[in-house]
Motif scaffolding. Structure first.
Motif, PDB file in Angstrom:
ATOM      1  N   VAL A  44       1.300  19.175  17.738  1.00  0.00           N
ATOM      2  CA  VAL A  44       2.133  20.362  17.585  1.00  0.00           C
ATOM      3  C   VAL A  44       1.473  21.264  16.555  1.00  0.00           C
ATOM      4  O   VAL A  44       1.238  20.859  15.412  1.00  0.00           O
ATOM      5  CB  VAL A  44       3.567  19.991  17.144  1.00  0.00           C
ATOM      6  N   LEU A  45       1.139  22.489  16.965  1.00  0.00           N
ATOM      7  CA  LEU A  45       0.501  23.443  16.068  1.00  0.00           C
ATOM      8  C   LEU A  45       1.513  24.268  15.293  1.00  0.00           C
ATOM      9  O   LEU A  45       1.311  24.564  14.122  1.00  0.00           O
ATOM     10  CB  LEU A  45      -0.423  24.378  16.854  1.00  0.00           C
ATOM     11  N   SER A  46       2.597  24.648  15.976  1.00  0.00           N
ATOM     12  CA  SER A  46       3.604  25.463  15.303  1.00  0.00           C
ATOM     13  C   SER A  46       4.916  25.412  16.065  1.00  0.00           C
ATOM     14  O   SER A  46       4.956  25.139  17.258  1.00  0.00           O
ATOM     15  CB  SER A  46       3.143  26.924  15.183  1.00  0.00           C
ATOM     16  N   VAL A  47       5.989  25.669  15.323  1.00  0.00           N
ATOM     17  CA  VAL A  47       7.320  25.835  15.889  1.00  0.00           C
ATOM     18  C   VAL A  47       7.841  27.146  15.314  1.00  0.00           C
ATOM     19  O   VAL A  47       7.974  27.284  14.098  1.00  0.00           O
ATOM     20  CB  VAL A  47       8.264  24.672  15.517  1.00  0.00           C
ATOM     21  N   THR A  48       8.096  28.117  16.194  1.00  0.00           N
ATOM     22  CA  THR A  48       8.466  29.458  15.767  1.00  0.00           C
ATOM     23  C   THR A  48       9.771  29.854  16.444  1.00  0.00           C
ATOM     24  O   THR A  48       9.917  29.658  17.652  1.00  0.00           O
ATOM     25  CB  THR A  48       7.372  30.468  16.180  1.00  0.00           C
ATOM     26  N   GLU A  49      10.692  30.417  15.672  1.00  0.00           N
ATOM     27  CA  GLU A  49      11.922  30.896  16.292  1.00  0.00           C
ATOM     28  C   GLU A  49      11.578  32.041  17.237  1.00  0.00           C
ATOM     29  O   GLU A  49      10.802  32.935  16.906  1.00  0.00           O
ATOM     30  CB  GLU A  49      12.937  31.357  15.249  1.00  0.00           C
ATOM     31  N   PHE A  50      12.141  31.982  18.422  1.00  0.00           N
ATOM     32  CA  PHE A  50      11.831  32.973  19.460  1.00  0.00           C
ATOM     33  C   PHE A  50      12.430  34.305  19.067  1.00  0.00           C
ATOM     34  O   PHE A  50      13.618  34.419  18.824  1.00  0.00           O
ATOM     35  CB  PHE A  50      12.400  32.523  20.808  1.00  0.00           C
ATOM     36  N   GLU A  51      11.585  35.299  18.999  1.00  0.00           N
ATOM     37  CA  GLU A  51      12.056  36.665  18.744  1.00  0.00           C
ATOM     38  C   GLU A  51      11.453  37.568  19.801  1.00  0.00           C
ATOM     39  O   GLU A  51      12.038  37.782  20.836  1.00  0.00           O
ATOM     40  CB  GLU A  51      11.712  37.099  17.324  1.00  0.00           C
ATOM     41  N   SER A  87      -3.945  24.248  25.717  1.00  0.00           N
ATOM     42  CA  SER A  87      -2.861  24.761  24.883  1.00  0.00           C
ATOM     43  C   SER A  87      -1.645  24.963  25.763  1.00  0.00           C
ATOM     44  O   SER A  87      -1.756  25.390  26.915  1.00  0.00           O
ATOM     45  CB  SER A  87      -3.284  26.093  24.265  1.00  0.00           C
ATOM     46  N   CYS A  88      -0.477  24.627  25.242  1.00  0.00           N
ATOM     47  CA  CYS A  88       0.738  24.885  26.007  1.00  0.00           C
ATOM     48  C   CYS A  88       1.860  25.292  25.061  1.00  0.00           C
ATOM     49  O   CYS A  88       1.881  24.909  23.894  1.00  0.00           O
ATOM     50  CB  CYS A  88       1.103  23.701  26.881  1.00  0.00           C
ATOM     51  N   ASN A  89       2.748  26.094  25.578  1.00  0.00           N
ATOM     52  CA  ASN A  89       3.927  26.537  24.848  1.00  0.00           C
ATOM     53  C   ASN A  89       5.153  26.130  25.641  1.00  0.00           C
ATOM     54  O   ASN A  89       5.213  26.370  26.843  1.00  0.00           O
ATOM     55  CB  ASN A  89       3.939  28.060  24.684  1.00  0.00           C
TER      56      ASN A  89
END
Length: 129
Positions: A44-51, A87-89
């Motif tokens: 896991v590279l990052s967890v970002t709140e969806f904006e 890479s996947c999101n």
């Protein structure tokens, strides 16, 4: 096992169409984690709140009232047999009144004008398989 990563409200769990939709979602994970072969390492590279993230094919409007927050998890999958990385999101949602637990999607039954419909959230655009 799928209900560990796909949130289904207890009152919707026995609905046959909900069960089928949860199984359909498993294809999303197969594409990300089993292609070109089985992922042997996921970071896991990052967890970002969806904006307003760009280029992520998800429909996040129409959030059900039981969903609290929406995040995007950015990962790198390694495939040792192929010596490749991908890479996947994926989306990640939190649910109101469910502490310390997050899910990738939710499948639920929504009543509208006297009829019911099974929905998925976040929703994939129709042009995606």
């Amino acid at each position: 096992m799928l209900r560990q990563i796909v949130y289904v409200r207890d009152e919707d769990a026995e609905n046959d169409d909900v069960k089928e939709a949860v199984l359909d979602i498993s294809g999303i994970f197969a594409i990300n984690f089993l292609s070109p072969s089985t992922a042997t390492n996921i970071e896991v590279l990052s967890v970002t709140e969806f904006e307003n993230l760009k280029f992520l094919p998800l429909i996040i409007s129409g959030k059900p009232n039981f969903v609290d927050r929406v995040f995007i998890v950015n990962m790198v999958c390694e495939f040792d047999q192929e010596s490749t990385q991908t890479s996947c999101n994926l989306p990640m949602i939190t649910i109101n009144n469910v502490n310390d637990k997050a899910y990738f999607f939710t499948v639920f039954v929504e009543e509208t004008n006297g009829s019911t419909e099974v929905k998925m959230y976040p929703q994939l655009p129709e042009w995606l398989p």
